[in-house]
Each structure stands twice: as structure tokens, then as C-alpha cells.
Design an enzyme around this catalytic site. Structure first.
Site, PDB file in Angstrom:
ATOM      1  N   LYS A  34      34.065  37.266  35.227  1.00 44.17           N
ATOM      2  CA  LYS A  34      34.366  38.681  35.491  1.00 44.17           C
ATOM      3  C   LYS A  34      34.312  39.522  34.214  1.00 44.17           C
ATOM      4  O   LYS A  34      34.090  40.723  34.278  1.00 44.17           O
ATOM      5  CB  LYS A  34      35.710  38.815  36.189  1.00 44.17           C
TER       6      LYS A  34
HETATM    7  C1  LIG Z   1      36.024  35.950  41.087  1.00 44.01           C
HETATM    8  C2  LIG Z   1      35.631  34.509  40.927  1.00 44.01           C
HETATM    9  C3  LIG Z   1      34.716  33.881  41.808  1.00 44.01           C
HETATM   10  C4  LIG Z   1      34.125  34.590  43.004  1.00 44.01           C
HETATM   11  O1  LIG Z   1      33.187  35.559  42.630  1.00 44.01           O
HETATM   12  P1  LIG Z   1      32.685  36.642  43.681  1.00 44.01           P
HETATM   13  O2  LIG Z   1      31.860  37.594  42.895  1.00 44.01           O
HETATM   14  O3  LIG Z   1      33.927  37.279  44.221  1.00 44.01           O
HETATM   15  O4  LIG Z   1      31.923  35.916  44.717  1.00 44.01           O
HETATM   16  C5  LIG Z   1      34.346  32.567  41.540  1.00 44.01           C
HETATM   17  N1  LIG Z   1      34.871  31.882  40.507  1.00 44.01           N
HETATM   18  C6  LIG Z   1      35.760  32.450  39.663  1.00 44.01           C
HETATM   19  C7  LIG Z   1      36.313  31.627  38.544  1.00 44.01           C
HETATM   20  C8  LIG Z   1      36.177  33.782  39.822  1.00 44.01           C
HETATM   21  O5  LIG Z   1      37.065  34.313  38.967  1.00 44.01           O
END
Ligand SMILES: *Cc1c(COP(=O)(O)O)cnc(C)c1O
Length: 477
Positions: free
Chosen positions: A112
Site C-alpha cells: 500500500k
Molecule cells: C491490502 C492488502 C491486500 C489486498 O489488496 P487489494 O488491493 O485490496 O486487493 C493484500 N495483501 C496485503 C498485505 C494487503 O495489505
């Protein structure tokens, strides 16, 4: 570049308007009216570029003339300067046809950061030029909060308040949020559950007078600019492994469908993406959808990959828009009946179109632990539970005509040390820049689950109420 809503009934916006708006006024999500597209020759020229230079090439057409090129370049350079690996998103070979892209070298050790580090800077830049400020309020069950806080810390036009359920996030997660020493960051430990936190945030947004008074805003996962920033690493991975001259498949552990939608977008822009594998845990609504064409909501269950404990994947709406031939009214109708009944189904020919590109695969906790153990045993790599789901899904689902599969590693193993230790007996250490996390001073306010008290806390701490002597010098920039 102009943006339209997936529900076809909201104003057409420019990039900076879409950035600040987040959700469209008709409840839909914004998408570019047409996809910028790169020729094979242009894509070939991306190979070997520094990550921020590649990001500039990919992002520029989406931003259009909203931000001068020199400024955009500087914002992007700055966003990725603090990543803990020189490659920003390094690739590792796991097998003859399987690679891992590590997306966890950002400041909070999850993918993120790629989107939010840029988003915080874009917000600040656009707000400064408009002479505006915002108050960002969000709820977190652990992971998103720290990435949002790191992205917004010390930004002059932003105050950020993040609510987490007191005593219900892991210590690493809490400390990643509460040890950030920045005058515009407020951590609220709410005496309640994650749902209480989310309800409180929703209630603040629904109070129009409060919303306007404090210029409430959000950096949630439906924001177009987050998807945009994530497209970059799919191009980086693709060109490193032979694109545009050889097709590439990606396997993405998925929750809200934002990350894998960015891979889809890279395909729309000319990258030869020939397969997308959507990995899920026991909350497997997407896997079931790609198998059957029917989206059926079930209750959310806790798993070892908590960032994927989701039933309604908000960004799926962006794919649905294409599957329904960009008919906004049909998208609106489909999703309102999904809200009402917890179910919708796609016509068989539309499902087939989705299945040409997408496969789904689910792992329960047991098989997730087994995958972590297997990979550690066979390659020495220690991975987190989310990444394990992507890798296992890639192995099982890779089609014979996809020569290269790239699994996305979305979190650093040290974010989930208990699960990793349980799987392979190794307790992963935090990287050097976070190794003193447990000694750092925490700053947080504990509040009861009471909307009035929460709102008055926000109002009395946000700018300009917080313009003390020590603060104002930091904010003068
Ligand atoms: C947010 C997250 C996901 C999921 O990602 P999306 O974009 O919501 O599909 C997967 N793995 C981790 C570690 C995350 O923080």
C-alpha cells in the site's frame, strides 16, 4: 485526461478533481475515459529504467496538464526515495517459470506504500495550489492505517485522524501507527470493534455540516490515484522479464481488487498480460465468482491473511464496468441488487470474457502455512501469509501458454511474525530502519465509542486549533 464514473451519472472530472473526490457523486468509481496506450517500442524502452523514471512515464498521461512535468517528476522521485531497496520493487526468481516481486520495501512494509506515498504528496501539492486544506479520517483494522499515516505525516495541508479498535490490532501494527512523531497525525484507540470504528467514520462523513466544517476527506482504496500508482510495478516486472516480446502472467493476493485491477489496467495500456490469477483466503467470494459467474456474499471470517478478509471488493466495480460494456446504468442496477440481495450473476458470454484473462484460487489457513513452509524449505525464502497465497495460486493456476508467472509479495514477513513462525519455525526480523520499533515512544488518545466526543476531538485538534508555537514553524512551508 478526463474521468467518468462507473455508474455513468456523475460529473466528468479532471485528474486533480478525481484525486480529491475519491468516490463519484453517483456512488460509482472514477476511471479514465480512455486508456493511454504504449507501443511495443515504447514498452521496450522502459526496460532497465530507474523505478521513479518509469513511474513518471506511466503516470504522466493520467495526470495530463493538471501538474507541470517538472513538479510531477519531483513528487514521484520523493515518494520512492525512502524505500528500503535500491530497486524499489525487486524481483526474485523462485522457479524456472515463477518470479516474486517484492512490494514490501516501503516505510510500512506493505504494498500500500506504493500508492499512498505518492497519494499523500499529490494531495498536498494540489491542495497547496488551491489554497485548501483537508482533514483525513479513516478506520483501520491494522494495515491500511499505518500506510496512510506515513503518507500524510508532515504534509502541510493535511491533518490525519486514524481510528483503530483498542487492543484489537497487533503490537507491530499499533506501533507502526502510534510511534509516528508528526504534529498532524492523531491516533485514536476507540473503545470498540473495527466495525465501530468504521461506523464512526461513516457517521462523520454523513454529517454534512461537520464534513464541510472540517473539510473531511479520505484516502481509501477506491481512489483512482492509488490504482494509477500501482500500474507502474506491473510494467516494471513485465519489461524486466521479456515484455513486450513475451506474454506475462501475474498472481495477486486479493482483497478489495485494487491491486489486481492495476494489473488489468497495465494490460489495457499495452503490456501483454495474458493471465491474472486472483488469490483468496477462505473469504473466497472472488474465486467463486471467476469459477461460476455468480457473486454471492457470505459473512467475513478471520484468517491468517487479515488484509484479505473481505467479502465486498469495492474495486471490482471497475472491472464490472468493462464486463458490462461500460454501461453505467447496468453497473448501478447490478450493484444495487447485490446490496439488496447479497447476490448477482453475470451472463455466460460475459463470464467467458472474464475467464479468458482471470482465474481464481483459494487457500485456507492450513495450506497457507504449508506454502510458507514449503517455500522456506525449498528456496530459503521466508514469506508472509498474503504472499504465500499468491505464490501457491500461481503454481496451481499457471496456464501452459504463459511462459512467465510473477507472484506479487504484498507484505514483509515481519508484519505477520506469529503466522510465519508457526509455519516454518523462523521468526522474521524487522528491517534495520524499524528494528527499534519496540523502543519508540507511542502517541495515541483513547476515546469511548461516542460520536460526539470523536467529532469534538477532531474539531479541536485539527488546524487551525492546533496552531501552537512548536507546530506553526513546521507548517509554514
Ligand atoms: C491490502 C492488502 C491486500 C489486498 O489488496 P487489494 O488491493 O485490496 O486487493 C493484500 N495483501 C496485503 C498485505 C494487503 O495489505
Amino acid at each position: 485526461m478526463k474521468y467518468h464514473s462507473t455508474r455513468g451519472n456523475a460529473p466528468i472530472l479532471t485528474f486533480d478533481e478525481v484525486l480529491l473526490a475519491g468516490l463519484a457523486r453517483d456512488g460509482g468509481l472514477y476511471l479514465p475515459e480512455s486508456w493511454p496506450s504504449f507501443s511495443a517500442k515504447e514498452i521496450r524502452s522502459f526496460a532497465g529504467m530507474r523505478y521513479p523514471d518509469l513511474a513518471f512515464h506511466i503516470v504522466r498521461p493520467f495526470v495530463g496538464d493538471c501538474i507541470p512535468e517538472e513538479d510531477l517528476k519531483a513528487l514521484i522521485d520523493d515518494a520512492y526515495a525512502d524505500f528500503g531497496h535500491a530497486a524499489v520493487a525487486p524481483l526474485k526468481q523462485l522457479d524456472s517459470d515463477l518470479w516474486l516481486m517484492e512490494l514490501f520495501h516501503g516505510p510500512t512494509l506493505a504494498f500500500k506504500d506504493f500508492a499512498l506515498q505518492l497519494l499523500g504528496r499529490l494531495f498536498d501539492y494540489v491542495l497547496t495550489r488551491r489554497g485548501e486544506r483537508v482533514t483525513i479520517v479513516g478506520a483501520t483494522s491494522g494495515d491500511t492505517g499505518s500506510a496512510a499515516i506515513e503518507a500524510c505525516r508532515d504534509r502541510s495541508q493535511i491533518d490525519i485522524f486514524i481510528l483503530h479498535p483498542q487492543g484489537r490490532v497487533s503490537e507491530v501494527q499499533r506501533r507502526q501507527m502510534t510511534t509516528v512523531q508528526a504534529a498532524n497525525v492523531y491516533n485514536i484507540a476507540l473503545d470498540g470493534t473495527f466495525d465501530d470504528c468504521q461506523d464512526a467514520v461513516k457517521a462523520m462523513f454523513n454529517d454534512g455540516a461537520f464534513r464541510d466544517r472540517v473539510s473531511l476527506s479520505a484516502v481509501n482504496s477506491i481512489n483512482w490515484a492509488r490504482i494509477m500508482a500501482q500500474i507502474v510495478y506491473y510494467f516494471a516486472a513485465g519489461v524486466a522479464l521479456g515484455a513486450p516480446d513475451r506474454p506475462i502472467g501475474f498472481s495477486v493476493p486479493t482483497g478489495n481488487f485494487g491491486n489486481v485491477f492495476a494489473a488489468y489496467a497495465a494490460g489495457r495500456m499495452g503490456l501483454p498480460v495474458s493471465q491474472l490469477v486472483v488469490g483468496s483466503n477462505r473469504n473466497d467470494i472472488l474465486t467463486r465468482f471467476f469459477e461460476t459467474g455468480s457473486m454471492d456474499m457470505l459473512p467475513v471470517e478471520a484468517s491468517l491473511s487479515p488484509s484479505m478478509d473481505i467479502q465486498v471488493s469495492s474495486n471490482f466495480e471497475r472491472l464490472l464496468f468493462d464486463l458490462l460494456d461500460q454501461d453505467g446504468a447496468a453497473v448501478a442496477e447490478t450493484l444495487s441488487s447485490f446490496r439488496a440481495t447479497g447476490r448477482f450473476a453475470l451472463a455466460p458470454e460475459r463470464l467467458q470474457r472474464a475467464q479468458r484473462l482471470f482465474d481464481g484460487y483459494r487457500l485456507d489457513d492450513e495450506t497457507t502455512l504449508a506454502e510458507i513452509a514449503r517455500l522456506q524449505r525449498e528456496t530459503g525464502e521466508v514469506i508472509d501469509p498474503h504472499s504465500a497465497i499468491g505464490i501457491a495460486a500461481a503454481r496451481v493456476k499457471r496456464r501452459a501458454d504463459v511462459p512467465v508467472m510473477i507472484a506479487m509479495a504484498t507484505a514483509h514477513p515481519a508484519k505477520f511474525p506469529d503466522a510465519v513462525e508457526r509455519a516454518c519455525g523462523i521468526r522474521p526480523a524487522l528491517p534495520a530502519n524499524l528494528s527499534d520499533l519496540y523502543e519508540r515512544e507511542e502517541r495515541l488518545s483513547t476515546l469511548p465509542n461516542d460520536l460526539n466526543q470523536l467529532m469534538s476531538f477532531v474539531e479541536s485538534n485539527r488546524w487551525p486549533s492546533n496552531q501552537g508555537a512548536a507546530v506553526s514553524s513546521e507548517r509554514s512551508a
